[in-house]
Design a protein around this motif. Structure first.
Motif, PDB file in Angstrom:
ATOM      1  N   ALA A  86       2.108 -22.992 -24.938  1.00 32.68           N
ATOM      2  CA  ALA A  86       3.492 -22.570 -24.707  1.00 32.68           C
ATOM      3  C   ALA A  86       3.575 -21.734 -23.440  1.00 32.68           C
ATOM      4  N   ASP A  88       6.852 -19.615 -20.867  1.00 34.07           N
ATOM      5  CA  ASP A  88       8.222 -19.405 -20.402  1.00 34.07           C
ATOM      6  C   ASP A  88       8.281 -19.830 -18.933  1.00 34.07           C
ATOM      7  N   VAL A 103      13.471 -21.202 -19.722  1.00 34.20           N
ATOM      8  CA  VAL A 103      13.339 -21.917 -20.986  1.00 34.20           C
ATOM      9  C   VAL A 103      11.920 -21.741 -21.509  1.00 34.20           C
ATOM     10  N   HIS A 104      11.769 -21.996 -22.786  1.00 39.41           N
ATOM     11  CA  HIS A 104      10.448 -21.930 -23.417  1.00 39.41           C
ATOM     12  C   HIS A 104       9.927 -23.353 -23.588  1.00 39.41           C
ATOM     13  N   GLN A 106       7.122 -25.756 -25.018  1.00 43.14           N
ATOM     14  CA  GLN A 106       6.129 -25.694 -26.091  1.00 43.14           C
ATOM     15  C   GLN A 106       5.612 -27.090 -26.413  1.00 43.14           C
ATOM     16  N   ASP A 132      16.472 -28.864 -26.751  1.00 46.19           N
ATOM     17  CA  ASP A 132      17.123 -28.002 -27.739  1.00 46.19           C
ATOM     18  C   ASP A 132      18.558 -28.476 -28.011  1.00 46.19           C
ATOM     19  N   SER A 172      14.354 -27.546 -33.944  1.00 46.56           N
ATOM     20  CA  SER A 172      13.029 -27.072 -34.333  1.00 46.56           C
ATOM     21  C   SER A 172      13.126 -26.055 -35.465  1.00 46.56           C
ATOM     22  N   TYR A 175      13.272 -22.179 -34.767  1.00 51.77           N
ATOM     23  CA  TYR A 175      14.480 -21.480 -34.326  1.00 51.77           C
ATOM     24  C   TYR A 175      15.580 -21.685 -35.360  1.00 51.77           C
ATOM     25  N   ARG A 180      17.142 -17.472 -28.624  1.00 54.88           N
ATOM     26  CA  ARG A 180      15.920 -18.185 -28.233  1.00 54.88           C
ATOM     27  C   ARG A 180      14.818 -17.253 -27.769  1.00 54.88           C
ATOM     28  N   THR A 183      12.396 -12.834 -22.286  1.00 53.97           N
ATOM     29  CA  THR A 183      11.350 -13.226 -21.352  1.00 53.97           C
ATOM     30  C   THR A 183      11.359 -12.291 -20.152  1.00 53.97           C
ATOM     31  N   LEU A 190      15.893 -16.180 -22.765  1.00 56.19           N
ATOM     32  CA  LEU A 190      15.620 -17.617 -22.787  1.00 56.19           C
ATOM     33  C   LEU A 190      16.890 -18.358 -23.194  1.00 56.19           C
ATOM     34  N   TYR A 193      14.847 -24.153 -25.482  1.00 59.22           N
ATOM     35  CA  TYR A 193      13.443 -24.558 -25.569  1.00 59.22           C
ATOM     36  C   TYR A 193      13.371 -26.059 -25.314  1.00 59.22           C
TER      37      TYR A 193
END
Length: 283
Positions: A86, A88, A103-104, A106, A132, A172, A175, A180, A183, A190, A193
């Motif tokens: 993962a 950021d 954004v994250h 992953q 997302d 997901s 979440y 989110r 960061t 964020l 994702y």
């Protein structure tokens, strides 16, 4: 007595009806509160079991290698364990109002934290992703998400691909609300994702390990907490051992690399000295 009650009711039916409605409303409200928690817990337990949300998450600044992951999988009370990556990242997206947003990113795991695909299809290549559902919709499928060059070198080196095509919209289980996370990038918040295949990341170690425990009872129940607590003790010991092992390995590798470098420099210096002496003898 009964006649007096009947007479009172008939003499002021409006007041009697108002009191009756107030009592009925109170009883209904109280009944709803009594079953609300159980209904919500049952609903979340059913959803999390369906998506197989992790029970325990292991994080290490040194990471985990494949051997350490396999050791975690062998621990008592563990049904399954999967490593993940993962980061950021600053990116430009189809919906970015200010050009770039954080954004994250992953990696997708096979058995744990299974995303719910809402539209489109799963990624089939390292340069594809799921987006997302709170930030993207079906119209964004096929759009590109581009990693900004303003990211640090370590972040850029971590990702094999710098542009991702959205193949699907997902939800997901990691979440469960609109937030989110925070960061160090951009505005400090964020915005979304995105989920990518594991081969998207160029890393020698996993950033985190998600563990599915052999649990009893529903989430938040005493039986569930006891099952997780039992597994947590063994996993904590294994994780600390893995951190010590990896730390020592990093130190040993650094020493070996330094030793080779010093030996090479000595060899070069010896060669230079020898050549200088030979040159003097010829003169």
């Amino acid at each position: 007595m009964r006649k007096n009650v009947i007479r009172e009711i008939l003499s002021s039916p409006g007041r009697f009806l108002a009191i009756l409605l107030i009592v009925a409303l109170g009883v209904g409200f109280y009944s709803g509160l009594c079953i609300c928690q159980e209904t919500m817990v049952s609903s979340m337990d059913r959803y999390w079991n369906q998506q197989n949300l992790y029970d325990i998450r292991l994080i290490s600044t040194l990471g985990f290698d494949e051997d350490e992951l396999q050791n975690i999988q062998r621990q008592s009370g563990v049904n399954a364990a999967e490593g993940g990556y993962a980061a950021d990242v600053l990116v430009s997206t189809p919906n970015a109002a200010d050009g770039e947003e954080a954004v994250h990113i992953q990696s997708i795991t096979d058995q744990i934290n299974v995303p719910e695909l809402l539209q489109g299809s799963l990624p089939g290549a390292a340069d594809e992703c799921l987006a997302d559902d709170a930030a993207f919709d079906e119209s964004d499928i096929g759009s590109k998400i581009t990693v900004s060059s303003d990211n640090t070198k370590d972040t850029l080196d971590l990702l094999k691909e710098k542009t991702f095509t959205i193949t699907g919209i997902c939800r997901s289980p990691l979440y469960m609300n609109a937030e989110r996370g925070n960061t160090d990038l951009g505005s400090g918040r964020l915005s979304a994702y995105i989920l990518v295949p594991q081969e998207t990341f160029d890393s020698d170690y996993y950033h985190e390990i998600y563990v599915d425990c052999a649990t009893d009872g529903k989430i938040y129940s005493t039986a569930y907490k006891k099952s997780v607590s039992t597994a947590k003790k063994a996993l904590k010991k294994a994780a600390l051992s893995a951190a010590d092992t990896r730390y020592q390995k990093i130190i040993d590798d650094a020493r070996s690399e330094a030793k080779v470098k010093i030996e090479d420099e000595i060899a070069v210096r010896k060669k230079e000295v020898l050549e200088e002496k030979l040159k003097q003898l010829k003169q």
